[in-house]
Motif scaffolding. Structure first.
Motif, PDB file in Angstrom:
ATOM      1  N   CYS A   1      -0.388  54.890 -66.813  1.00  0.00           N
ATOM      2  CA  CYS A   1       0.265  53.691 -66.274  1.00  0.00           C
ATOM      3  C   CYS A   1       0.560  52.694 -67.393  1.00  0.00           C
ATOM      4  O   CYS A   1       1.675  52.168 -67.494  1.00  0.00           O
TER       5      CYS A   1
ATOM      6  N   ILE B   1       2.820  60.440 -61.414  1.00  0.00           N
ATOM      7  CA  ILE B   1       2.627  59.001 -61.578  1.00  0.00           C
ATOM      8  C   ILE B   1       3.286  58.516 -62.868  1.00  0.00           C
ATOM      9  O   ILE B   1       3.829  57.402 -62.918  1.00  0.00           O
TER      10      ILE B   1
ATOM     11  N   ALA C   1       5.996  55.600 -62.965  1.00  0.00           N
ATOM     12  CA  ALA C   1       5.826  54.423 -63.825  1.00  0.00           C
ATOM     13  C   ALA C   1       7.021  54.240 -64.755  1.00  0.00           C
ATOM     14  O   ALA C   1       7.483  53.113 -64.979  1.00  0.00           O
TER      15      ALA C   1
ATOM     16  N   LEU D   1       3.806  47.942 -63.082  1.00  0.00           N
ATOM     17  CA  LEU D   1       2.427  48.397 -62.927  1.00  0.00           C
ATOM     18  C   LEU D   1       1.971  48.263 -61.478  1.00  0.00           C
ATOM     19  O   LEU D   1       1.296  49.147 -60.944  1.00  0.00           O
TER      20      LEU D   1
ATOM     21  N   THR E   1       3.590  51.017 -59.389  1.00  0.00           N
ATOM     22  CA  THR E   1       3.021  52.329 -59.713  1.00  0.00           C
ATOM     23  C   THR E   1       1.651  52.510 -59.076  1.00  0.00           C
ATOM     24  O   THR E   1       1.356  53.557 -58.479  1.00  0.00           O
ATOM     25  N   ILE E   2       0.796  51.494 -59.198  1.00  0.00           N
ATOM     26  CA  ILE E   2      -0.532  51.564 -58.587  1.00  0.00           C
ATOM     27  C   ILE E   2      -0.423  51.669 -57.070  1.00  0.00           C
ATOM     28  O   ILE E   2      -1.191  52.400 -56.417  1.00  0.00           O
TER      29      ILE E   2
ATOM     30  N   TRP F   1       0.339  55.157 -56.202  1.00  0.00           N
ATOM     31  CA  TRP F   1      -0.861  55.985 -56.374  1.00  0.00           C
ATOM     32  C   TRP F   1      -1.783  55.867 -55.157  1.00  0.00           C
ATOM     33  O   TRP F   1      -2.279  56.864 -54.634  1.00  0.00           O
TER      34      TRP F   1
END
Length: 253
Positions: free
Chosen positions: A66, A147, A151, A165, A168-169, A172
């Motif tokens: 990430c 991922i 990202a 970020l 992306t999280i 996830w």
């Protein structure tokens, strides 16, 4: 050859990055600390050590991918370094794919290092090595690849490290609750909730496909499931890279 050259440059750049060493070091520390938890784990200390180790490898690989993927292109755009690269006879697609491949190799190397340390600890605890461990690690590679592509897409799409970020999280986390999103879409009474949940179910990657450690005690794992998971991860990553390339192509620096 141009892709490999850029990938090699990216690999060296990430290996020299202190953040990479810090994350790998903390990953190794967490794996070693899991010995303590396994000692107080009751009847299945090896299984606890196995699960904690694999989770630690995946988690710290997530942090690495990430951080690195989000800043991979953004830093070069902000510092105008990308001009020096693209003024050469290198296309944007070659540049982006090379950077992505180099990043994956760097993160995979860190995961292999942590896995090697993990296997040594398990061996001294009396665990017998099985090929299922290799499959579990390979599927974790697939998750990290997905991922990483997500990202990279958000870093080019949003041009903000914090928002990239965050997105992306979120992907996830939601990716581990895909079946719950599907259930919510089927049971929700509000139309808006149904549409939102179903859209999220199809857009967010279903990362539960790659959690082989959740089925460790099953005597036989379907080869078709493993193959389908690999193909699914490859296709999803390819789509993310395609859209990342598309946005980079029309992006003004």
């Amino acid at each position: 050859m141009k892709i490999l050259s850029i990938a090699y440059y990216t690999l060296i750049e990430n290996i020299r990055n202190k953040i990479f060493y810090v994350l790998v070091f903390f990953g190794l520390v967490i794996i070693a600390a899991s010995l303590l938890l396994a000692a107080i784990g009751g009847e299945q200390p090896i299984r606890i050590l196995l699960d904690l180790g694999l989770n630690a490898i995946e988690f710290f690989a997530l942090l690495t991918i990430c951080y690195a993927a989000v800043n991979l292109v953004l830093e070069e755009i902000e510092t105008k370094t990308i001009y020096l690269i693209l003024t050469r006879p290198i296309s944007k697609s070659t540049y982006l794919i090379g950077r992505f491949v180099g990043l994956l190799i760097a993160v995979y190397s860190g995961m292999l290092l942590m896995a090697f340390f993990h296997v040594i600890i398990l061996h001294f605890k009396g665990w017998e090595f099985t090929f299922r461990y290799v499959l579990s690690l390979l599927l974790s590679f697939e998750k990290i690849t997905i991922i990483g592509s997500v990202a990279l897409f958000f870093s080019i799409f949003s041009t903000s490290a914090i928002s990239s970020l965050s997105f992306t999280i979120s992907f996830w986390i939601l990716g581990h609750f895909s079946e719950e999103l599907k259930f919510l879409g089927e049971k929700a009474t509000l139309l808006v909730t149904q549409i939102t949940a179903k859209a999220a179910y199809y857009i967010v990657p279903n990362l539960q496909f790659f959690n082989l450690r959740d089925f460790w005690d099953i005597p036989q794992i379907s080869g078709g499931w493993i193959f389908a998971s690999v193909v699914y991860g490859f296709i999803y990553s390819a789509f993310c890279l395609f859209f990342a390339l598309w946005f980079l192509k029309y992006k003004e620096f």
